[in-house]
Design a protein around this motif. Sequence first.
Motif, PDB file in Angstrom:
ATOM      1  N   LYS A   1      -8.097   5.165  -6.509  1.00 32.05           N
ATOM      2  CA  LYS A   1      -8.093   4.925  -5.066  1.00 32.05           C
ATOM      3  C   LYS A   1      -7.693   6.185  -4.292  1.00 32.05           C
ATOM      4  O   LYS A   1      -8.178   6.446  -3.189  1.00 32.05           O
ATOM      5  N   LEU A   2      -6.789   6.971  -4.886  1.00 33.16           N
ATOM      6  CA  LEU A   2      -6.315   8.202  -4.249  1.00 33.16           C
ATOM      7  C   LEU A   2      -7.254   9.385  -4.493  1.00 33.16           C
ATOM      8  O   LEU A   2      -6.997  10.500  -4.036  1.00 33.16           O
TER       9      LEU A   2
ATOM     10  N   TRP B   1       1.545   3.786  -2.189  1.00 33.75           N
ATOM     11  CA  TRP B   1       0.973   4.191  -3.462  1.00 33.75           C
ATOM     12  C   TRP B   1       1.913   5.021  -4.338  1.00 33.75           C
ATOM     13  O   TRP B   1       1.981   4.807  -5.560  1.00 33.75           O
TER      14      TRP B   1
ATOM     15  N   SER C   1       0.818  -1.228   0.000  1.00 36.00           N
ATOM     16  CA  SER C   1       0.000   0.000   0.000  1.00 36.00           C
ATOM     17  C   SER C   1       0.845   1.269   0.000  1.00 36.00           C
ATOM     18  O   SER C   1       0.437   2.309   0.523  1.00 36.00           O
TER      19      SER C   1
ATOM     20  N   ASN D   1      -4.681   5.694  -8.987  1.00 39.71           N
ATOM     21  CA  ASN D   1      -5.161   7.081  -9.035  1.00 39.71           C
ATOM     22  C   ASN D   1      -6.624   7.183  -8.593  1.00 39.71           C
ATOM     23  O   ASN D   1      -7.005   8.131  -7.898  1.00 39.71           O
TER      24      ASN D   1
END
Length: 282
Positions: A221-222, A188, A186, A219
């Motif tokens: 997820k962010l 990122w 994780s 991207n």
Amino acid sequence: MISKFKFSLIISLFLLLYSCGDKTKKISKIVEVDMESQMSNAYKEGYIELKAGDVLLAAKKFNEAELLYPQSPWAPKSAIMAAYAYYTQDYYSDTVYELERYLKTYPNHKDKVYAHFLLGMTFYVQIVDEKKDLKSILDAKKQFELIIKEYPTTEFAIDAKFKINLINEILASKEMYLARYYLNKSKWIPALNRFKTVVNEYNTTIYTEEALHRLVEINYKLGLTEESKKYANTLGYNYQSSDWYKNTYKVFNKNYRDGIKELQKDKKEKIGLIKRFKRLFE
């Protein structure tokens, strides 16, 4: 006025000097011919030993040939043959030494392209594990790129392009290995950077599709939806029928099941409708 005696003495001295000079030239020529003969014999012996499989003795003979008559056009050829002899039996450090020495000693020789190719191959065959050591990979790529740039019309350039494609696959594989590691942890941003490297620098490799999908995924997820869509569009434009595109489609459509099957179903229904329509005119 010069007396007859003095004149005769001058003529005699001149003839003596001419005679000595002529003898010196003859001796020099004889020595040169003898050196060339020795060099030729040493080269032939090296070639015979190479064919017989004794590469160490072959390389020694080729080195002797070069040293015996360094002004000969066969001297640089002997240097290359010594390197090739070492290469045939995996004496790679000796091969590299001989080739680098050749390139320094004979910078304008016509067979330089072969030396660069053999040097590239020497590094290339030493590639063992791209996850641990990049030196051999990068050294090989440097030589092959030089060949493509400096000797683009040679047969070596064609092979060099092929080798670079394989090297790029290896380098992309390393980036993907690290990117997946960061993804699983994780982490990122490091993962994004690695996947971007694959897309930007190795976009002709087999890893591009997955890298694009991962960029969409991370991207999104962010919360970077527009950035995610940008990579999704790129993936869709280039790889619309791939499994990675289907996975990307699911990122934006949570209720998506299998769009390809739906499309195939629609296509079959369309074909059936056309057939039924044609019957009206039969």
